[in-house]
Design a protein around this motif. Structure first.
Motif: not given
Ligand SMILES: C[S@@+](CC[C@H](N)C(=O)[O-])C[C@H]1O[C@@H](n2cnc3c(N)ncnc32)[C@H](O)[C@@H]1O
Length: 215
Positions: A198-211
């Protein structure tokens, strides 16, 4: 709305990877160091676990696009998968992958192959197509990244078998961006949960894994 592109980088050039893997071959020969696991072992192992628990047969045809040192394929072989092929456009990466894995897993096949140029018809169809960091590198190509990304998407769709799974891990694109890029040819099956920050109130991921599955 037009897709925005990444800023071009040397990581999008073959020259960069040739130099990087030439060094990694030296390191392996001199010190037995197999080289980088891109985005860390955790993100690699998360996907490997997912593949091994998704119900695929052990002899499902698996291809790793831009396999680098072959870490993912070696770990899948360790888990008992038998039909494994790694491709990379860098001959040096293929040399390294063979040196690292040939003794323990001689059944893993490797081939120099450019996924945005060569004809995928010669490779056949796959039940599992895996990518970690290669679509990212292609999107950093200083010469028309969109054209290369689109060719990549067409090629992956052509290689994927009817019931096959395409599993992509990226650190440059979010889940949503990946889903948008592939939506014309692929259906979302699952987003593999990755650690969030979480940074500056926004949630994010460092990597994305999608199927994805075929549309
Ligand atoms: C960030 S590295 C990831 C390597 C490996 N997948 C891993 O996770 O360790 C990107 C890889 O993609 C390969 N690559 C980039 N563009 C390619 C292309 N058009 N065809 C095949 N391989 C490519 C590079 O040589 C490099 O090995």
């Amino acid at each position: 709305m037009e897709d925005s592109e990444l800023d071009p980088s040397e990581l999008g050039t073959q020259d960069y990877w040739q130099k990087a893997y030439t060094k990694e071959i030296e390191n392996f020969v001199e010190h037995g160091d197999p080289g980088d696991v891109w985005f860390g072992e955790d993100s690699a192992d998360r996907v490997i676990n997912w593949i091994c628990n998704c119900g695929v047969d052990k002899d499902t045809a698996v291809i790793d696009l831009g396999c680098g040192n072959g870490y993912t394929l070696s770990e899948l072989a360790r888990e008992g998968l038998t039909n494994l092929l790694g491709i990379d456009y860098c001959e040096e990466a293929i040399t390294l992958a063979k040196k690292v894995s040939n003794t323990e897993f001689p059944h893993i096949k490797y081939k120099v192959f450019n996924i945005t140029q060569d004809s995928v018809a010669e490779l056949g169809k796959f039940g599992i197509i895996h990518d970690k960091g290669t679509y990212d590198a292609i999107g950093l190509n200083p010469d028309d990244p969109k054209k290369h990304r689109e060719k990549y998407i067409d090629q992956v769709a052509e290689m994927l078998s009817e019931e096959g799974l395409f599993i992509i891990t990226s650190c440059n694109w979010t889940d949503e961006e990946l889903i948008k890029h592939f939506s014309e040819k692929m259906k979302l099956k699952r987003v593999i949960p990755t650690p969030q920050f979480k940074f500056g109130g926004k949630v994010g991921s460092v990597v994305s894994s999608v199927v994805f599955t075929k549309k």
